[in-house]
Write a protein that holds these residues in place. Structure first.
Motif, PDB file in Angstrom:
ATOM      1  N   ARG A 140       0.839  -1.201   0.000  1.00  0.00           N
ATOM      2  CA  ARG A 140       0.000   0.000   0.000  1.00  0.00           C
ATOM      3  C   ARG A 140       0.876   1.254   0.000  1.00  0.00           C
ATOM      4  O   ARG A 140       1.995   1.257   0.523  1.00  0.00           O
ATOM      5  N   ASP A 141       0.319   2.328  -0.572  1.00  0.00           N
ATOM      6  CA  ASP A 141       1.020   3.613  -0.519  1.00  0.00           C
ATOM      7  C   ASP A 141       0.668   4.328   0.779  1.00  0.00           C
ATOM      8  O   ASP A 141      -0.031   3.769   1.646  1.00  0.00           O
TER       9      ASP A 141
ATOM     10  N   HIS B 266      -3.743   2.920  -0.268  1.00  0.00           N
ATOM     11  CA  HIS B 266      -4.236   2.285  -1.488  1.00  0.00           C
ATOM     12  C   HIS B 266      -3.254   1.212  -1.973  1.00  0.00           C
ATOM     13  O   HIS B 266      -2.023   1.422  -1.934  1.00  0.00           O
TER      14      HIS B 266
ATOM     15  N   HIS C 156      -1.032  -0.537  -4.375  1.00  0.00           N
ATOM     16  CA  HIS C 156      -0.369  -0.110  -5.613  1.00  0.00           C
ATOM     17  C   HIS C 156       0.516  -1.210  -6.216  1.00  0.00           C
ATOM     18  O   HIS C 156       1.038  -1.060  -7.319  1.00  0.00           O
ATOM     19  N   ASP C 157       0.679  -2.338  -5.479  1.00  0.00           N
ATOM     20  CA  ASP C 157       1.503  -3.431  -6.011  1.00  0.00           C
ATOM     21  C   ASP C 157       1.297  -4.648  -5.117  1.00  0.00           C
ATOM     22  O   ASP C 157       0.597  -4.578  -4.098  1.00  0.00           O
TER      23      ASP C 157
ATOM     24  N   ARG D  83       5.096  -5.257 -10.202  1.00  0.00           N
ATOM     25  CA  ARG D  83       5.575  -4.193 -11.079  1.00  0.00           C
ATOM     26  C   ARG D  83       7.063  -4.353 -11.408  1.00  0.00           C
ATOM     27  O   ARG D  83       7.501  -3.968 -12.494  1.00  0.00           O
TER      28      ARG D  83
ATOM     29  N   ARG E 160      -3.676  -3.170 -15.557  1.00  0.00           N
ATOM     30  CA  ARG E 160      -4.078  -2.724 -14.221  1.00  0.00           C
ATOM     31  C   ARG E 160      -5.083  -3.685 -13.583  1.00  0.00           C
ATOM     32  O   ARG E 160      -5.141  -3.822 -12.346  1.00  0.00           O
TER      33      ARG E 160
END
Length: 672
Positions: free
Chosen positions: A189-190, A194, A196-197, A224, A232
């Motif tokens: 998470r960022d 959220h 993100h990877d 990634r 996505r």
């Protein structure tokens, strides 16, 4: 208990544990504290964890064994007391093995110093006994109840640990042997929380195979990092699973590999997940091909119907060729399409009105197959020729420059065979390689068959119209000839004689027409024309007919028939047929003039008749012979009157349908 040196079969789990190295006593200490506990609690010099195989016992752990056996980590069954624990699935207590009726000869007494032995079973979750935990004393000893209970308690702990190892091993084996790819991962998470990877915590070998990467290089890497351009949707779906706790199934393409994967993903805890997937590219492409085939079938049916509509009501050859080529070329997206008439002897093809797209130019006209490669050999055997790249195929590599100059990178030739001989060819050209299989080839053949059928029908109709026109024209000429015969014959006062002559001339003309009609007014054999004209004029043995087999044109046949009739009539009145011994020779030949021109010569010669002299005036018959024969044969006629009998000769250039052989060739003669 009876003596035996062979234990019963051992569960596969035992071998699996040993093969894994987990139970290799030489370098593992998984049960070290357990055997030390046995030694201390029971006060014995030796303790072992022994697992039984078919012909040996393996020490998963040991302490106090003689050095040689400690290094081996195993003994044959000749040195095993534990085999009896496994066999009987019960404790074995021996105070002095030297006095035991079964064990007194066991080699463990001599080689390992085993005198007193207390062993208890080690069990799997299934209840199967696979080995023993044993306490060994090198002196005689009476084992107490306390000793037994202590050993059983420690054995239960050892059994639990073995069960745990087996469970772990089974999981690892399943993980490694799964046909499906398996990923155990955690989302990343960022700062805003959220996803993100995700990171691959563990992956199995199948995962690596399906992704084309060594699976050992995947673990620890993020999605990634491995695939920067991945769609996505792969990330969003995993994020949804870990956030909602709801499992998901997917069927999705990974465009980076041009592969399709199907599987499922489910949460295994906070921000962790497991994903199982299969490579279903072959299935998806097969389904796509099926749909494309179904679509192509519809396209094919529509194209064949269109060809039928376009060609049904026309006899225009160019229109038929242009229509079928256009429908075929557009249906298959080609650069050029066309139909050609093949001459297998000269290895040429005459391409009719073809269809082209883009900058490609027409190739209508005559072509030699071997200018474009060696695939003519395949075509002559009736084989379809599909060359996907003319630069790479050995049959066209040497002709690459010429083919590329015509915008031909890929070519398709479908031969049309009749009685084992190639007579037609459907061709398709493409400016770049593309898929082309049996379905497309069958469609091209269907179009070729339709094209050939339409051409045959058109040519048949055109030939029929031509014949009708020719017959009409020739009937007009025949009527004009009848009119001329009538005007010339019916003049004068002796009307009855003239009426008979007119009837005879009409009969000769009718016989000639009958011969021509038998040959659909195309031609008539020279010998049959002569015999038919002579039939009303006497006995056949009085005529000798000889000459090579030749066909006359309709006009030549009619004039020859009338000329022979007139000559025979004259011979009956004034010549050879007036006398009983008279005969007539009729012969012809082919030869070459002094300048080498092919020539035809024909002779009527009478013998055995009365002495004759040239007539004082020329009658209609003589005028007909002198004028009609030269006109219709484009030659010269001479009538001579030597005393021995009339001689009539016709000399003219050989007509187009006559093949004049060399001077020394044998001629096929007809004679009667």
């Amino acid at each position: 208990m009876t003596e035996s040196h062979r234990a019963p079969g051992v569960a596969p789990h035992v071998r699996a544990l040993r093969q894994s190295g987990l139970l290799n006593a030489a370098d593992d200490d998984h049960f070290e504290k357990h055997i030390q506990l046995v030694r201390n609690a029971l006060g014995v010099p030796v303790a072992i964890v022994s697992l039984l195989e078919e012909d040996r016992q393996v020490f998963a752990a040991h302490a106090g064994l003689p050095k040689v056996w400690a290094e081996k980590g195993e003994t044959p069954l000749t040195h095993s007391f534990c085999q009896y624990v496994v066999r009987e699935e019960a404790n074995l207590s021996v105070a002095d093995a030297r006095l035991h009726p079964v064990l007194k000869d066991n080699l463990a007494i001599r080689d390992l110093g085993v005198i007193a032995y207390l062993g208890t079973p080690l069990r799997l979750p299934t209840g199967e006994v696979v080995g023993a935990l044993a306490a060994i004393d090198t002196d005689a000893r009476a084992w107490s109840e306390r000793d037994r209970l202590l050993l059983e308690s420690i054995a239960e702990v050892v059994s639990d640990k073995i069960r745990a190892y087996i469970s772990d091993l089974n999981w690892e084996t399943m993980f490694a042997q799964l046909h499906e790819g398996m990923i155990m991962g955690e989302v990343l998470r960022d700062d805003a929380g959220h996803v993100h990877d995700w990171r691959h915590r563990e992956v199995n070998p199948a995962c690596g195979r399906m992704l084309g990467i060594d699976y050992r290089k995947i673990a620890g890497k993020t999605l990634r990092e491995l695939f920067p351009a991945i769609e996505r949707e792969w990330l969003d779906e995993v994020a949804s699973v870990v956030e909602t706790g709801q499992p998901a199934r997917f069927l999705r393409q990974f465009s980076g590999f041009d592969r399709w994967y199907e599987g499922s993903c489910q949460s295994t805890g906070p921000d962790t997940f497991v994903m199982l997937f299969m490579d279903v590219t072959a299935r998806v492409k097969a389904e796509e091909e099926l749909r494309a085939s179904q679509d192509f079938t519809t396209l094919r049916q529509a194209a064949l119907l269109e060809i039928g509509d376009r060609t049904r009501a026309t006899i225009d050859i160019d229109l038929i060729l242009a229509s079928t080529a256009e429908v075929l070329g557009k249906a298959l997206g080609s650069t050029r399409a066309g139909y050609g008439q093949v001459d297998p002897l000269t290895e040429t093809v005459e391409v009719g009105q073809d269809w082209t797209s883009g900058s490609a130019v027409s190739m209508a006209g005559m072509h030699h197959f071997r200018d474009y490669g060696s695939f003519i050999e395949n075509l002559k055997r009736g084989e379809d020729v599909l060359i996907f790249d003319v630069s790479e195929d050995e049959r066209t590599r040497d002709s690459e420059a010429l083919l590329l100059a015509h915008d031909i990178r890929m070519l398709v030739n479908i031969p049309i065979m009749e009685s084992g001989v190639m007579t037609g060819l459907m061709l398709l050209h493409f400016d770049k390689p593309r898929p082309f299989g049996k379905v497309e080839a069958d469609f091209v053949r269907a179009v070729a068959d339709r094209t050939q059928a339409a051409l045959k029908q058109a040519r048949a109709v055109a030939a029929e119209k031509l014949r009708e026109g020719e017959i009409s024209h020739r009937l007009k000429n025949s009527m004009a000839m009848v009119q001329a015969i009538a005007m010339q014959t019916l003049k004068g006062a002796d009307i009855e004689d003239r009426r008979a002559a007119f009837t005879a001339r009409l009969s000769a003309l009718a016989n000639a027409h009958e011969l021509l009609l038998k040959r659909t007014w195309h031609s008539a054999p020279l010998d049959e024309t002569i015999r038919s004209a002579l039939l009303p004029h006497g006995e056949a043995h009085r005529f000798h007919i000889s000459g090579p087999t030749l066909d006359l044109s309709p006009k030549q046949s009619l004039s020859m028939s009338l000329a022979v009739h007139e000559l025979a009539t004259n011979a009956i009145k004034y010549g050879a047929l007036r006398e009983a011994e008279g005969k007539i020779s009729i012969g012809w030949s082919l030869f070459r003039s002094e300048t080498g021109q092919p020539m035809f010569g024909w002779t009527w010669q009478e013998k055995g008749g009365p002495i004759i002299a040239p007539p004082q005036r020329s009658g209609f018959g003589s005028r007909l012979i002198s004028r009609v024969l030269p006109s219709d044969f484009a030659g010269e006629v001479a009538i001579d009157y030597p005393p021995t009998g009339l001689v009539c000769t016709l000399t003219c250039p050989a007509w187009d349908t006559v093949d004049v052989p060399p001077a020394d060739a044998d001629l096929v003669e007809v004679s009667a």
